[in-house]
Design a protein around this motif. Structure first.
Motif, PDB file in Angstrom:
ATOM      1  N   ARG B  84       0.886  -0.972  -0.123  1.00 54.80           N
ATOM      2  CA  ARG B  84       0.148  -0.284   0.001  1.00 54.80           C
ATOM      3  C   ARG B  84       0.957   1.128   0.613  1.00 54.80           C
ATOM      4  O   ARG B  84       0.598   2.162  -0.546  1.00 54.80           O
ATOM      5  CB  ARG B  84      -0.950  -0.038   0.830  1.00 54.80           C
ATOM      6  CG  ARG B  84      -1.888   1.063   0.816  1.00 54.80           C
ATOM      7  CD  ARG B  84      -3.429   0.888   2.168  1.00 54.80           C
ATOM      8  NE  ARG B  84      -2.278   0.804   3.947  1.00 54.80           N
ATOM      9  CZ  ARG B  84      -2.012   2.046   4.181  1.00 54.80           C
ATOM     10  NH1 ARG B  84      -2.865   3.299   3.831  1.00 54.80           N
ATOM     11  NH2 ARG B  84      -1.550   2.331   5.569  1.00 54.80           N
ATOM     12  N   GLN B  85       1.715   1.323   0.456  1.00 55.42           N
ATOM     13  CA  GLN B  85       2.923   2.386   1.022  1.00 55.42           C
ATOM     14  C   GLN B  85       3.459   2.850  -0.646  1.00 55.42           C
ATOM     15  O   GLN B  85       3.914   3.633  -0.913  1.00 55.42           O
ATOM     16  CB  GLN B  85       4.336   2.249   1.783  1.00 55.42           C
ATOM     17  CG  GLN B  85       3.502   2.775   3.398  1.00 55.42           C
ATOM     18  CD  GLN B  85       2.813   3.903   3.768  1.00 55.42           C
ATOM     19  OE1 GLN B  85       3.418   4.925   3.167  1.00 55.42           O
ATOM     20  NE2 GLN B  85       1.757   3.878   3.841  1.00 55.42           N
ATOM     21  N   ARG B  87       2.098   2.023  -3.101  1.00 54.81           N
ATOM     22  CA  ARG B  87       1.024   1.985  -3.939  1.00 54.81           C
ATOM     23  C   ARG B  87       1.182   1.959  -5.315  1.00 54.81           C
ATOM     24  O   ARG B  87       1.004   1.175  -6.562  1.00 54.81           O
ATOM     25  CB  ARG B  87       1.225   3.255  -5.261  1.00 54.81           C
ATOM     26  CG  ARG B  87       0.892   4.705  -4.376  1.00 54.81           C
ATOM     27  CD  ARG B  87       0.721   6.257  -4.613  1.00 54.81           C
ATOM     28  NE  ARG B  87       0.563   7.082  -3.557  1.00 54.81           N
ATOM     29  CZ  ARG B  87       1.271   8.083  -2.608  1.00 54.81           C
ATOM     30  NH1 ARG B  87       3.155   7.642  -2.733  1.00 54.81           N
ATOM     31  NH2 ARG B  87       1.011   8.404  -2.092  1.00 54.81           N
ATOM     32  N   ILE B  89      -1.031  -1.306  -4.912  1.00 53.30           N
ATOM     33  CA  ILE B  89      -2.672  -2.143  -5.748  1.00 53.30           C
ATOM     34  C   ILE B  89      -3.929  -0.643  -5.468  1.00 53.30           C
ATOM     35  O   ILE B  89      -3.081   0.212  -4.776  1.00 53.30           O
ATOM     36  CB  ILE B  89      -2.515  -2.571  -3.940  1.00 53.30           C
ATOM     37  CG1 ILE B  89      -2.595  -1.873  -3.159  1.00 53.30           C
ATOM     38  CG2 ILE B  89      -2.214  -4.186  -3.775  1.00 53.30           C
ATOM     39  CD1 ILE B  89      -3.647  -1.746  -1.428  1.00 53.30           C
ATOM     40  N   PRO B 111      -4.906  10.516  -7.355  1.00 54.50           N
ATOM     41  CA  PRO B 111      -4.040   9.506  -7.006  1.00 54.50           C
ATOM     42  C   PRO B 111      -2.686   9.914  -7.962  1.00 54.50           C
ATOM     43  O   PRO B 111      -1.496   9.715  -6.454  1.00 54.50           O
ATOM     44  CB  PRO B 111      -4.422   8.271  -7.818  1.00 54.50           C
ATOM     45  CG  PRO B 111      -5.071   7.909  -8.510  1.00 54.50           C
ATOM     46  CD  PRO B 111      -5.942   9.269  -8.129  1.00 54.50           C
ATOM     47  N   LEU B 114      -1.567  12.750  -5.076  1.00 51.34           N
ATOM     48  CA  LEU B 114      -1.141  12.460  -3.888  1.00 51.34           C
ATOM     49  C   LEU B 114       0.246  11.488  -3.951  1.00 51.34           C
ATOM     50  O   LEU B 114       1.194  11.314  -3.303  1.00 51.34           O
ATOM     51  CB  LEU B 114      -2.198  11.417  -2.851  1.00 51.34           C
ATOM     52  CG  LEU B 114      -3.094  12.166  -2.794  1.00 51.34           C
ATOM     53  CD1 LEU B 114      -4.506  10.716  -2.964  1.00 51.34           C
ATOM     54  CD2 LEU B 114      -3.395  13.240  -2.264  1.00 51.34           C
ATOM     55  N   PHE B 162      -2.007   5.350 -11.682  1.00 48.74           N
ATOM     56  CA  PHE B 162      -0.998   5.038 -11.350  1.00 48.74           C
ATOM     57  C   PHE B 162      -0.135   3.823 -11.358  1.00 48.74           C
ATOM     58  O   PHE B 162       0.735   3.705 -10.834  1.00 48.74           O
ATOM     59  CB  PHE B 162      -0.830   5.955  -9.800  1.00 48.74           C
ATOM     60  CG  PHE B 162      -1.710   4.941  -8.919  1.00 48.74           C
ATOM     61  CD1 PHE B 162      -3.180   5.085  -8.754  1.00 48.74           C
ATOM     62  CD2 PHE B 162      -1.277   3.650  -8.256  1.00 48.74           C
ATOM     63  CE1 PHE B 162      -3.947   4.274  -7.972  1.00 48.74           C
ATOM     64  CE2 PHE B 162      -2.029   2.834  -7.256  1.00 48.74           C
ATOM     65  CZ  PHE B 162      -3.802   3.248  -7.182  1.00 48.74           C
TER      66      PHE B 162
END
Lengths: 250, 263
Positions: B84-85, B87, B89, B111, B114, B162
Motif C-alpha cells: 500500500r505504501q 502504491r 495495489i 492518486p 497524492l 498510477f
C-alpha cells in the motif's frame, strides 16, 4: 421559490395596510403601537435618517467585525480540536460549560473591562458567534464517508493531504450552517452590548427611544436590525451556494 | 492446483493459511478459515461465494485496509502494508466513490497528485486514462453530471492511473443496471487486455465471474473456505456473443454446482 417569496411579501404588505388602517380606527396611541407610515417616515425622511443610519452603520460594523473574529476563532479552535485529541479532551468540557453561560449576563462585565466603545460590542458579537461555528465545524471535519476513507487510505495518503482533499471540502456544508446561525447571533450580540451601555448603535437607539416614548423610532431601529441580520444571512447563503456547487451526498 | 514454480511470471499474490475473525459481543466470529492460494502476475481471478463469506474482507486485507490476523499474504513479495505504501495495489469499490467537488479529470488525477507526480506527466496520464475508458469528452464534468456507469468508468480510470501491479475489484458492477453492467464488463476486459494487471475480482454473479476471469475461486458460506479453484476454459478475447455459447453455459453450470454444494 420566487412564488413563495412573492406570496410572503404580499402577506407582509397586507399586514402593513391593515395595521395602517386598524391602529387609528381602534384609537391606539402612537407610543404603544405606531402606524407603519410613521415608522417608514423615520427610515425614509432624509432629515430624520440622520438619527438612524449612523447607528445602523455602527451596529453593522460591530456585528460583522465580531462575526469575522468569532467565526475565525471558532473554525481555528475546531481545527485544533480535530487534530489534537488531547486538547479536545481537555477543553471540550469547558466549551460545553461555557456554552451554558447566558452570554447576555456577562455584557456588563465586558463593559467594565473594555469600556463602552466598539471593542466591547465586537467582543460580545464574537462570543455569540464562536460556539455555533465551533460545534458545527468540528462535526463537519469529523464526518466522512467510510468508503472515501478506504479509498484514500489505499493511496497511502498523508494526514495533511487528507485534510485538503477530503476533510475541508467535506466540512463546508456544516461550516456554513454554523456561520449562518452565528451571523444572526452576532448582530444580536452587538445589540445586547449596546443595550447595556453604549453611546451608539441600534441597541442604544432602542433604549433611548423607548425611554422617551418615541416608539416609531424604536420600530424603525428594530426594522433596521432585522434588515442587518437578514442581509448578512442572505450574503452567507449566496456564498454557500456559490462555493458548494456539488449536491450533498445522501 | 496453482501454477507453481514452473510459471514464467512470479507469483504476484500469495496467500498462506489466512484466517480472519471479527470480535462480536458473543465472542469471535470466524469469517475466513485457512485460505491458501497463489495468483500469477497478469492473472484475472474471480472470487465467488455467498454473501458474508468473507471475500470482501479478504480483498480489504490484501489491500492493507484491514490488519492481517493469521497466516501470511504477500503482494509482489511485500506485506500488504508495504504494498500500500508503495502504491502497488488499487481498489475499485461497489460504489464509484468519486469526490463530488472534483471533475472527472481531477478525480482520475487524484492518486497521481497524492503520489507527487509532476504536473505534465499527471495531465498526460489522466488524458490517456480518460481516453481508455471513453470519457475524454467528459473530462470537465462533475460526478453528479455523469450516469452511474460513467462514474464507475471514472473510478476504473482512476484505479489504473498510477499503474498498480494489482487491481482489487469489489463487486464493482453490482449497483448498475444489466445493460450498463454487460457493457462495462466488456470494457474491463478490453482495458485489461492492454495492460494485464493482476486482478482479484469479488462478485456473487456466476456469469460475470465466468465471462471475465481466467480462474475462479469458489468460497463456502461463513466461515469462508476455499471449495474449488477452477480454470475458465474460454478463449480470449471474449466478446458478448460468448454469453450465449454452450461452453459458457456449461462453465456457469459447473460453478453453480459448486455453490449449491455450499448451501
Amino acid at each position: 421559490m420566487f412564488r413563495h417569496i412573492a406570496l410572503a411579501l404580499l402577506l407582509f404588505l397586507l399586514l402593513l395596510i391593515s395595521l395602517q388602517w386598524l391602529i387609528p380606527a381602534l384609537g391606539i396611541p402612537f407610543y404603544i403601537l405606531p402606524t407603519p407610515s410613521s415608522v417608514f417616515e423615520r427610515l425614509l425622511n432624509p432629515d430624520l435618517q440622520e438619527s438612524m443610519l449612523p447607528h445602523a452603520g455602527s451596529t453593522a460594523l460591530a456585528g460583522m467585525g465580531g462575526f469575522l473574529i468569532g467565526s475565525t476563532v471558532g473554525f481555528g479552535l475546531a481545527l485544533i480540536f480535530v487534530h489534537v485529541p488531547l486538547i479536545e479532551q481537555t477543553f471540550s468540557p469547558w466549551v460545553v460549560a461555557l456554552q451554558t453561560v447566558p452570554l447576555v449576563a456577562i455584557a456588563p462585565l465586558l463593559l467594565l473591562w473594555f469600556g463602552n466603545g466598539l471593542l466591547t460590542r465586537m467582543i460580545m458579537a464574537a462570543l455569540f458567534t464562536v460556539f455555533p461555528v465551533l460545534v458545527n465545524a468540528v462535526r463537519g471535519l469529523r464526518q466522512a464517508n467510510p468508503a472515501t476513507q478506504d479509498l484514500l487510505q489505499s493511496y497511502a495518503i498523508s494526514n495533511w493531504q487528507r485534510f485538503w482533499v477530503l476533510r475541508l471540502p467535506n466540512s463546508l456544508p456544516y461550516l456554513f450552517t454554523g456561520l449562518k446561525i452565528g451571523s444572526t447571533l452576532a448582530i444580536l450580540g452587538a445589540i445586547v452590548a449596546e443595550f447595556e451601555g453604549a453611546d451608539q448603535g441600534l441597541g442604544f437607539v432602542i433604549t433611548i427611544s423607548t425611554y422617551y416614548l418615541d416608539t416609531p423610532r424604536t420600530f424603525a431601529a428594530i426594522t433596521l436590525a432585522s434588515l442587518l441580520s437578514l442581509s448578512l444571512y442572505l450574503l452567507l447563503t449566496g456564498l454557500e451556494r456559490w462555493i458548494i456547487f456539488w449536491p450533498e451526498p445522501a | 492446483m496453482t501454477d507453481g514454480d514452473a510459471s514464467p511470471s512470479p507469483a504476484s499474490l500469495s496467500f498462506e493459511h489466512v484466517s480472519l475473525s471479527y470480535p462480536t459481543g458473543a465472542g469471535n466470529l470466524a469469517v475466513l478459515k485457512d485460505i491458501s492460494f497463489q495468483v500469477a502476475a497478469g492473472e484475472f481471478v474471480a472470487l465467488i461465494g455467498p454473501n458474508g463469506c468473507g471475500k470482501t474482507s479478504l480483498l480489504r486485507t490484501t489491500g492493507g485496509l484491514l490488519p492481517l490476523q493469521q497466516g501470511n499474504i504477500r503482494v509482489d513479495d511485500m506485506t500488504p502494508a508495504q504494498a500500500r505504501q508503495h502504491r502497488r495495489i488499487s481498489f475499485v469499490f461497489q460504489k464509484p466513490v468519486l469526490l463530488p467537488w472534483y471533475t472527472a479529470q481531477q478525480n482520475v488525477a487524484l492518486p497521481l497528485s497524492l503520489a507527487g507526480w509532476p504536473r505534465a506527466q499527471r495531465r498526460q496520464m489522466t488524458q490517456t486514462m480518460l481516453q481508455l475508458v471513453g470519457l475524454e469528452a467528459f473530462a470537465q464534468a462533475y460526478p453528479h453530471q455523469l450516469s452511474g456507469g460513467m462514474q464507475q468508468r471514472v473510478a476504473l480510470a482512476r484505479a489504473l492511473s498510477f499503474q498498480p501491479s494489482v487491481l482489487l475489484l469489489d463487486e464493482p458492477f453490482s449497483a448498475l443496471d444489466d445493460m450498463t453492467r454487460e457493457h462495462l464488463q466488456h470494457e474491463l476486459l478490453r482495458i485489461w487486455s492492454n495492460n494485464r494487471t493482476t486482478v482479484l475480482f469479488v462478485t456473487h454473479a456466476v456469469g460475470e465471474a465466468v465471462f471475465l476471469a481466467d480462474r475462479i475461486l469458489v468460497f463456502s458460506a461463513r466461515p469462508g473456505q476455499l471449495l474449488a479453484d477452477t480454470l475458465v476454459q474460454l478463449p480470449r478475447p471474449r466478446t458478448l456473443d460468448l454469453l450465449e455459447s454452450d461452453s459458457f453455459m456449461q462453465q456457469v453450470a459447473q460453478i453453480r454446482h459448486y455453490l449449491r454444494g455450499v448451501a
